[in-house]
Motif scaffolding. Structure first.
Motif, short mmCIF file in Angstrom:
data_model
loop_
_atom_site.label_atom_id
_atom_site.label_comp_id
_atom_site.label_asym_id
_atom_site.label_seq_id
_atom_site.Cartn_x
_atom_site.Cartn_y
_atom_site.Cartn_z
N UNK A 333 9.76 -12.90 31.95
CA UNK A 333 10.29 -11.31 32.07
C UNK A 333 11.35 -10.73 32.87
N UNK A 334 11.81 -11.92 33.39
CA UNK A 334 12.93 -11.55 34.36
C UNK A 334 14.63 -12.11 33.11
N UNK A 335 15.09 -11.20 32.94
CA UNK A 335 15.62 -11.80 32.23
C UNK A 335 17.31 -12.93 32.67
N UNK A 336 17.85 -13.68 32.41
CA UNK A 336 18.95 -14.59 32.68
C UNK A 336 19.48 -13.87 33.11
N UNK A 337 20.69 -14.18 34.32
CA UNK A 337 21.28 -13.35 35.00
C UNK A 337 20.62 -12.59 36.55
N UNK A 338 19.48 -12.48 36.05
CA UNK A 338 18.08 -11.15 36.85
C UNK A 338 18.31 -12.68 38.04
N UNK A 339 17.73 -12.05 39.44
CA UNK A 339 17.61 -12.78 40.57
C UNK A 339 15.90 -13.01 40.67
N UNK A 340 15.92 -14.41 40.70
CA UNK A 340 14.51 -14.91 40.31
C UNK A 340 14.24 -15.29 38.84
N UNK A 341 15.76 -15.09 37.70
CA UNK A 341 15.82 -15.38 36.45
C UNK A 341 15.46 -17.23 36.34
N UNK A 342 13.93 -17.73 35.54
CA UNK A 342 13.74 -18.94 34.85
C UNK A 342 13.81 -18.87 33.81
N UNK A 343 14.82 -20.13 33.25
CA UNK A 343 14.96 -20.58 32.21
C UNK A 343 13.61 -21.33 31.23
N UNK A 479 10.86 -14.82 48.62
CA UNK A 479 10.50 -13.77 47.34
C UNK A 479 10.95 -13.78 46.04
N UNK A 480 12.11 -14.78 46.21
CA UNK A 480 12.90 -15.11 44.31
C UNK A 480 11.53 -16.48 44.37
N UNK A 481 11.38 -17.35 45.22
CA UNK A 481 10.32 -18.38 44.12
C UNK A 481 8.96 -17.59 43.98
N UNK A 482 8.68 -16.69 44.88
CA UNK A 482 7.43 -15.94 43.89
C UNK A 482 7.28 -15.40 43.33
N UNK A 483 8.44 -14.42 42.88
CA UNK A 483 8.84 -14.32 41.60
C UNK A 483 9.12 -15.07 40.56
N UNK A 484 9.68 -16.28 40.94
CA UNK A 484 9.02 -17.22 39.93
C UNK A 484 7.85 -18.02 39.11
N UNK A 485 6.91 -18.59 40.22
CA UNK A 485 5.78 -18.94 39.94
C UNK A 485 5.37 -18.57 39.39
N UNK A 486 5.00 -16.28 39.63
CA UNK A 486 4.59 -15.28 38.95
C UNK A 486 4.79 -15.54 37.23
N UNK A 487 6.33 -15.97 36.97
CA UNK A 487 6.46 -15.69 35.65
C UNK A 487 5.86 -16.99 34.90
N UNK A 488 6.23 -18.42 35.64
CA UNK A 488 5.76 -19.51 35.17
C UNK A 488 4.30 -19.17 34.77
N UNK A 489 3.31 -18.77 35.73
CA UNK A 489 2.02 -18.50 34.90
C UNK A 489 1.90 -17.03 33.97
N UNK A 490 2.05 -16.39 34.57
CA UNK A 490 2.35 -15.31 32.99
C UNK A 490 2.04 -15.58 32.03
N UNK A 491 3.10 -16.72 32.27
CA UNK A 491 3.66 -16.59 29.95
C UNK A 491 2.67 -17.28 29.62
N UNK A 492 1.32 -17.22 30.14
CA UNK A 492 0.09 -18.11 29.03
C UNK A 492 -0.97 -17.67 29.46
N UNK A 493 -0.66 -16.55 29.91
CA UNK A 493 -1.68 -16.17 30.76
C UNK A 493 -1.51 -14.76 30.42
N UNK A 494 -1.10 -13.98 29.46
CA UNK A 494 -1.06 -12.47 29.45
C UNK A 494 -0.92 -11.46 28.15
#
Lengths: 532, 337
Positions: A333-343, A479-494
């Motif tokens: 959910x965070x686009x590439x180029x944003x703080x906290x982005x994951x690819x 803070x960035x690490x927290x957002x990265x983890x939320x995104x990974x967990x959310x991908x499959x569960x949302x």
């Protein structure tokens, strides 16, 4: 002898040849003028404390400076714009900014802390659309004069209501709504209690590289170089011309009547992508294409169905065949180029897996469902491919195409089942999307906070709490690490199947330099624009 | 005298009723459209407080009848309201966009009439010959080829390939902001300013869109002229004229054509009115900031004040041109007087 016939023939020829003589006037644009062909409709205001739509924000951000700005190359870093330095007190509520001493408005007056304080108070008092970005720190019309203060001509103190992560505050202060306007110039033009809003909509009072010379709605915007600017490109004027049709934009670029074309689609980009006469400035922007699944529908509320849909989609195929030059596959959910982005892109088309998940959910033969989507390309083409993909696992999708605003209206009323839309971020901080995708504190129909999660009737306390915790985390790295983890967990569960991120292209003639695109529209820049 | 006053009162009443009907229908369309105008006003992402405040400010929280009542009262005070999108009074927006359309439509209808009427007459006189067939094909193409195709081909050929015509827009960048805005009709403003280069530039920019629109209108005018003329040529007075040994020119233009002229006035008035509604596609391809684009963008955003304002203007144009056609009719046809 001149008879009627020869007279008519010669007058027709004369008018034709005199018309061709005009072609000399349609040569390349002058060296010191940059002509940009761009769709300029939907622009409502160039007052940076009011306007909130993409094109207006982009223009404002070239006219005004802010205290800080996001680093376009390293999104996790923030650079000073008007601020030379800043520090936070131990309590995390008081932030002190020291201003650079050489900044000047286009009028020649120096930029003072008083101007900055006024500029941060003004959006709070006016309370227009983008004000919520600043109001998140507890400012109200009544307390803002106390909480945002100039203590000397070069020092500004901001006091937030709650302990605040400095990165969150700084990212929000890099938004257009925190643009610094010249207090005296604006107040001189004030009508009643509008704080100069009526005037600033179509005029400028900033310290950025450009000043607004004229804006003719649906025709053109003309920017002149700020005589006190510190960057020196040879372009003295930028003319943004409202050219609606992308094919017409391409023709103008090819003929040299435009130096930059901003709205070329895949069709036009294919023509010039390998042509050495053009330089394509490309950037992934904060616009995500996403299928949202309304949880009011009991079938879509089943986690296995959500996953089955995500595993049935042919992300790579769609990107390659339908939108190769305008989008890339993106599933967080965070686009590439944003703080906290994951690819990470864990999902790919796996029909067997998707079918198994559907069977596990109790729908081995699939089901029927409707999907709304925008009627403008490329959405219909993508929707049809999605329809075909889902048909492979037995889900029969009925496509409902409608005008952009009509689709959004339906989504805001939570009347959709599946819906394919684009989501744009509001400001350059991970919280902007994290809150939208994770938080839904009140799922009632008359809720105050109508986030994307609310629009899908989706509530998940775990993700909401984690998003809140990340927002309050004061260590930027953690803070960035927290957002990265939320995104990974959310991908499959949302109930969100994130599919693509838009890639914007500014097609420039090869003699043009200094055109830069940012992740958000308020970071597209013409700083140092030059023509060889 | 009383008879004239009665006729005038009847006329005003019918104009008033037509406009009221237009307002009611447009208002209802605006309210049943499944688009929330708030999205246009404050954006999709605005917080709920801002959304609700905007809804209140725009009066959208009130019952629909109240909204309509307020609109009509406002209208009777000469106020068309404000546009949500441009944030300007609708009347000032229309004052900016309509002249661009007026300029294009007027030029197009003149060109279409000058070419279309003689072509129609010629086709009728040469009925069934290759001339008639050729004119029929040309007209058919004008009616059946989509305008955007013609417009893009025109740009591609005359602007991109041959380089003899200017690109999209009303003016070259050299003339941007140079001609003072007085009437909004660029050609007239250039003449008032005495800026002949700007006038030439404005005319050059008009050539392509005018030709495209004129071609489309010409196809209609030609077909109608041909039909009227065929009818007229079958008249006994034409046979008599021929029997008297008058020249073909005299038979066609002095005896037959004046009778056709009466019917053509209505055709021309309707064509002109149609063009004044704004030609969205042509305006889009040529980036012509006219009424059609304004109306379309407003409608797509459920910005109903501009839609109603523009619809009323178009309604007025239709009523006005109809009245004008009636007046011309009376001059041309002694039987109507």
């Amino acid at each position: 002898m001149l008879n009627r016939r020869t007279f008519l023939a010669s007058s027709a020829a004369a008018s034709f040849f005199s018309y061709t003589g005009l072609s000399a006037a349609f040569a390349d644009t002058p060296k010191d003028i940059l002509v940009v062909a761009q769709q300029l409709d939907n622009m409502t205001s160039l007052d940076p404390h009011e306007g909130f739509e993409a094109v207006g924000s982009e223009i404002s951000s070239n006219i005004y400076q802010k205290l800080v700005k996001a680093n376009l190359d390293k999104p996790s870093e923030i650079d000073g714009d008007l601020a030379a330095s800043w520090e936070a007190n131990a309590d995390g509520k008081t932030f002190t900014f020291k201003l650079k001493k050489d900044a000047k408005f286009a009028s020649g007056s120096p930029v003072t802390a008083e101007d900055v304080a006024f500029s941060l108070q003004r959006p709070v008092i006016m309370n227009k659309s983008p004000a919520f970005i600043i109001n998140q720190f507890g400012f109200t019309k009544d307390n803002v004069a106390e909480r945002i203060k100039a203590t000397d001509p070069h020092t500004l103190v901001i006091v937030t209501a709650e302990p605040t992560s400095s990165s969150f505050l700084l990212y929000c202060l890099s938004a257009n709504v925190a643009s610094v306007v010249e207090k005296k110039a604006v107040l001189e033009k004030a009508q009643g209690d509008d704080l100069g809003n009526g005037w600033l909509r179509q005029n400028s009072a900033g310290s950025g590289e450009w000043t607004l010379r004229a804006w003719k709605p649906s025709e053109s915007v003309m920017l002149d170089a700020n005589p006190h600017r510190q960057t020196k490109g040879n372009v003295k004027r930028i003319i943004l011309r409202h050219i609606v049709d992308p094919s017409a934009q391409l023709l103008m670029l090819q003929k040299g009547d435009a130096d930059v074309a901003r709205n070329l689609t895949t069709e036009q980009l294919r023509v010039i992508k390998d042509d050495a006469n053009y330089n394509l400035v490309r950037k992934g922007v904060a616009s995500l294409m996403v299928i949202s699944m309304n949880q009011k529908n009991p079938i879509l509320a089943k986690p296995q169905v959500q996953q089955a849909i995500k595993w049935a989609l042919d992300y790579q195929g769609i990107q390659k065949n339908v939108i190769p030059l305008t989008h890339v596959v993106h599933q967080s959910f965070l686009p590439e180029g944003f703080p906290g982005e994951i690819k990470d892109t864990p999902f790919q088309k796996d029909v067997a897996k998707a079918k198994a998940l559907l069977a596990e959910a109790g729908h081995p033969d699939g089901f029927e469902i409707a999907m709304d989507h925008y009627s403008a390309q490329p959405y219909p083409d993508i929707a049809q491919t999605i329809q075909a993909n889902l048909a492979e696992i037995g889900i029969k999708v009925k496509l409902l195409s409608a005008e952009n605003r009509q689709v959004l209206t339906k989504m805001r009323a939570r009347q959709h089942e599946l819906i394919l839309t684009a989501w744009g971020s509001d400001y350059f901080d991970p919280n902007t999307n994290s809150e939208q995708f994770c938080v839904n504190t009140d799922n009632s129909d008359d809720a105050r906070n109508r986030t994307l999660a609310w629009r899908c009737s989706w509530q998940n306390k775990d993700f909401a709490d984690r998003s809140e915790a990340a927002l309050k985390e004061r260590d930027p790295a953690k803070r960035i690490a927290l957002y990265e983890q939320i995104q990974r967990d959310m991908m499959a569960n949302s109930p969100f199947a994130l599919m693509f991120q838009a890639v914007m292209t500014a097609a420039c003639r090869k003699n043009v330099s200094g055109v830069r695109l940012g992740t958000l529209s308020d970071s597209h820049s013409y700083t140092g624009a030059s023509k060889a | 005298m009383t008879k004239r006053l009665n006729a005038l009162a009847g006329l005003l009443a019918s104009v008033g009723l037509t406009l009221l009907g237009l307002v009611i229908i447009t208002f209802l369309i605006g309210r049943v459209m499944p688009i929330d105008p708030i999205i246009a006003a404050v954006g999709d992402n605005a917080p709920q407080e801002v959304v609700e405040r905007a809804r209140l400010e725009m009066g959208l929280d009130q019952p629909i009848l109240m909204q309509f009542f307020h609109y009509v009262v406002q209208l009777l005070h000469g106020d068309l309201g404000r546009s949500i999108l441009t944030k300007n009074p609708v009347i000032s927006d229309i004052a900016r966009y309509f002249p661009a359309t007026l300029e294009l439509a007027t030029a197009a209808v003149i060109v279409a009439a000058i070419i279309g009427i003689p072509l129609g007459v010629w086709a009728a006189v040469r009925q069934g010959t290759w001339i008639d067939q050729t004119i029929r094909v040309v007209c058919l193409a004008g009616h059946s080829v989509p305008v955007f195709v013609l417009a893009l081909i025109s740009l591609l050929v005359f602007y991109a390939a041959l380089g003899i015509a200017p690109g999209p827009g009303r003016q070259d960048i050299v003339f941007q902001d140079m001609v003072p805005h007085i009437t909004g009709v660029l050609t007239i403003d250039s003449i008032i300013a005495g800026d002949w280069d700007a006038l030439w530039d404005a005319l050059a920019h008009m050539v392509q869109p005018v030709c495209i629109l004129a071609y489309f209108s010409m196809a209609y005018i030609t077909r109608m002229t041909r039909a009227f003329m065929l009818d007229a040529l079958r008249g006994e007075y034409v046979i008599t004229a021929r029997a008297k040994g008058l020249s073909p020119f005299s038979v066609i233009w002095i005896h037959a054509f004046p009778n056709v002229g009466v019917q053509l006035v209505t055709v021309l008035a309707l064509t002109y009115a149609g063009l004044l509604e704004g030609a969205v596609v042509t305006e889009t391809v040529f980036s012509w900031p006219g009424l059609g684009q304004y109306l379309t963008v407003s409608l797509m955003n459920a910005d109903m004040n501009p839609v109603m304002g523009a619809t009323l203007l178009v309604g007025l144009v239709y009523v006005g041109l109809n009245l004008l056609a009636d007046a011309v009719y009376r001059q041309l046809d002694p039987r109507v007087r």
